[in-house]
Write an enzyme that holds these catalytic residues in place. Structure first.
Site, mmCIF file in Angstrom:
data_model
loop_
_atom_site.group_PDB
_atom_site.id
_atom_site.type_symbol
_atom_site.label_atom_id
_atom_site.label_comp_id
_atom_site.label_asym_id
_atom_site.label_seq_id
_atom_site.Cartn_x
_atom_site.Cartn_y
_atom_site.Cartn_z
ATOM 1 N N GLU A 83 0.086 -9.105 -0.567
ATOM 2 C CA GLU A 83 -0.432 -7.924 -0.203
ATOM 3 C C GLU A 83 -1.387 -7.445 -1.276
ATOM 4 O O GLU A 83 -1.610 -8.111 -2.839
ATOM 5 C CB GLU A 83 0.106 -7.025 -0.270
ATOM 6 C CG GLU A 83 -0.092 -5.779 -0.559
ATOM 7 C CD GLU A 83 1.574 -4.173 0.117
ATOM 8 O OE1 GLU A 83 1.322 -3.775 0.658
ATOM 9 O OE2 GLU A 83 2.658 -5.129 -0.867
ATOM 10 N N LYS A 174 0.754 -1.708 7.983
ATOM 11 C CA LYS A 174 2.064 -1.432 7.452
ATOM 12 C C LYS A 174 2.931 -0.372 7.403
ATOM 13 O O LYS A 174 1.763 1.041 7.686
ATOM 14 C CB LYS A 174 2.123 -1.444 5.296
ATOM 15 C CG LYS A 174 2.830 -1.503 4.737
ATOM 16 C CD LYS A 174 2.712 -1.651 3.502
ATOM 17 C CE LYS A 174 4.119 -1.642 2.742
ATOM 18 N NZ LYS A 174 3.757 -1.279 1.113
ATOM 19 N N CYS A 207 5.336 -6.211 2.528
ATOM 20 C CA CYS A 207 6.287 -5.618 1.396
ATOM 21 C C CYS A 207 7.372 -5.249 1.801
ATOM 22 O O CYS A 207 8.442 -5.237 2.050
ATOM 23 C CB CYS A 207 5.596 -5.305 0.282
ATOM 24 S SG CYS A 207 6.039 -5.244 -1.066
#
Length: 515
Positions: A83, A174, A207
């Site tokens: 990321e 995300k 994440c």
């Protein structure tokens, strides 16, 4: 613009030499009929923010290309990058809609998306890359009721997937942000998957998403068994260090989790690996050392019949496996939990009877512990242990909250609660657990309950060292969970049960009944 790219690249492919065509065909390492596939996971240290942004992104891109052209990458079918290690919010890029099946490769173009597409064509691999994306109001779905300034640019933390032909086949924005000012989120979480020519369907997440229902557990409920996961994880002992929670999450859901981690020790960020459900880690890395490296890992596929992974792995000689001992672990700046909110009982190493049989309650939530241990009086007392129980809502630095339930044995550097959960770098191995059994009654529906362990190298214990059971009583919506140690150990920092409770979400963990 992207339609033009498609036309150009088709013409470009006509001029590829016969030798290059052979290499593209050979880019595929695994077939649908194989019982495994090979993934390249990448641990990557980004440049500091002390240079022009175009220079920084250019350095990263060249490093990405070098990794993709390496001998290690040639062994793989798919490569996943971490990321936020390529571009940034200062130089975001436009990402094509996967529904348009666009190949954005344009030879000699400076455009970042074009170069990545061309790279996928060159090496003949699937590539998963995390980017800072720019978009506008017209790109938002019609069901998004939020006001949007037509003169403003939207920014997303986006995973982009290219297939072997350079086509953008998936895009995931995300949904659960952590310390990301200036980044937007979609109105509803995107449930993104993509299929491959080696017979595996992957779910896509990023994440902090790991800890929540949307999109991760939603994808698990849809039956997805393999996940690609770019991460910039901030480790937090005793239960949420990087590869520790990655392995726990994969174990609890009985899925393959493919993780590539950003390497930045000052931010507490490192952690890369492949985690194969109830079998534990195939490969695991955590290190404080500056690292830019690709690791080819052979991953067992899950069978359709019983959702268990196959066990025979061919051609393992050139791939990597095991838990890599990292360097400079004391230079990883880790966060801390809230041990002062736990109910704890200190184990005194000098006590004559080395058996502990105790129930510890935090409010109405109780954990049962049976501990058999021994100590070596010739070694210094480097740390202590506490039995701990907790059930309640915790915050993640104010960015999100979660209801967690915990039964565990945790390390403390001294007798104070404030020292509990801090990293222990100096274990003298004076304290050995011969037997540990931990059990508790957890909420069943909506709860992801997982084994959680941490050794001196900040890896989880091998799955062969413990047994994890969960028996659900659907009548009273409770599940009895038990974690039992199978072998004597002295190199442990954490051993326990960790659960996320998601209210109003219909979900039960995969069966983990006792034999």
């Amino acid at each position: 613009m992207f339609i033009k790219y498609l036309t150009v690249v088709l013409g470009f492919q006509c001029f590829i030499s016969a030798e290059a065509l052979v290499s593209l065909r050979h880019g595929q390492q695994s077939r649908i009929t194989d019982d495994s596939y090979v993934v390249g996971v990448v641990e990557f240290r980004a440049e500091l923010d002390n240079m022009p942004i175009a220079t920084r992104t250019g350095i990263h891109l060249e490093a990405y290309k070098e990794l993709m052209r390496s001998d290690e990458a040639k062994l793989t079918d798919i490569v996943v990058f971490p990321e936020l290690t390529l571009n940034s919010l200062e130089d975001p890029v436009t990402v094509p809609n996967p529904d348009d099946s666009i190949i954005p490769c344009e030879p000699d173009s400076p455009d970042l998306i074009s170069q990545l597409s061309c790279l996928a064509i060159e090496v003949g691999k699937y590539i998963v890359i995390n980017l800072s994306e720019t978009s506008d109001c017209d790109s938002l779905p019609a069901n998004d009721p939020r006001p949007c300034d037509p003169t403003a640019d939207l920014r997303f933390n986006t995973n982009v997937v290219f297939d072997r032909n350079g086509t953008v086949i998936a895009r995931y924005r995300k949904f659960n942000l952590f310390q990301e000012p200036g980044t937007n989120v979609t109105y509803l979480p995107e449930l993104v998957t993509f299929d491959t020519d080696f017979g595996v369907r992957f779910g896509v997440m990023t994440c902090f998403d790991l800890l929540f229902v949307d999109p991760t557990l939603q994808l698990v409920k849809l039956g997805v068994k393999d996940f690609v996961f770019p991460a910039w994880w901030v480790s937090e002992p005793p239960f949420l260090t990087s590869v520790q929670i990655f392995e726990s999450w994969a174990y609890g859901n009985n899925v393959n989790l493919i993780v590539s981690g950003t390497n930045k020790n000052l931010a507490g960020s490192t952690g890369t690996g492949v985690f194969n459900g109830r079998n534990g880690a195939v490969f695991s890395l955590i290190t404080g050392e500056a690292t830019r490296k690709i690791f080819p890992v052979r991953v067992p596929k899950f069978q359709d019949i019983d959702n268990s992974p196959t066990v025979s792995l061919q051609n393992q000689s050139e791939t990597v496996s095991g838990r890599y001992e990292g360097n400079l672990l004391n230079e990883i700046h880790m966060g801390t939990d809230f041990p002062e909110r736990f109910t704890t009982v200190l184990i005194y190493p000098e006590q004559t009877i080395k058996v502990f049989n105790r129930t510890v309650c935090n409010g109405d939530f109780c954990c049962d512990f049976f501990i058999d241990f021994e100590t070596d009086s010739m070694q210094n007392v480097s740390h202590l242990y506490r039995l701990s129980a907790f059930d309640g809502v915790r915050t993640f630095q104010g960015y999100a909250d979660a209801h967690v339930s915990i039964c565990g044995v945790i390390t403390c550097l001294d007798e104070t609660l404030s020292s509990c959960g801090l990293p222990n770098y100096g274990n003298s191995n004076y304290f050995k657990f011969n037997e540990v059994s931990i059990s508790g009654s957890f909420i069943a529906n909506g709860t992801l309950v997982m084994p959680s362990s941490l050794d001196d190298q900040f890896h989880s214990l091998d799955a062969k060292h413990y047994q994890f059971y969960s028996t659900v009583n659907y009548t009273n919506d409770r599940q009895l969970v038990q974690l039992t140690l199978n072998s004597s150990i002295s190199n442990v920092q954490t051993f326990g049960i960790y659960a996320f409770n998601h209210k109003d979400f219909e979900f039960y963990i995969p069966d983990a009944s006792p034999p």
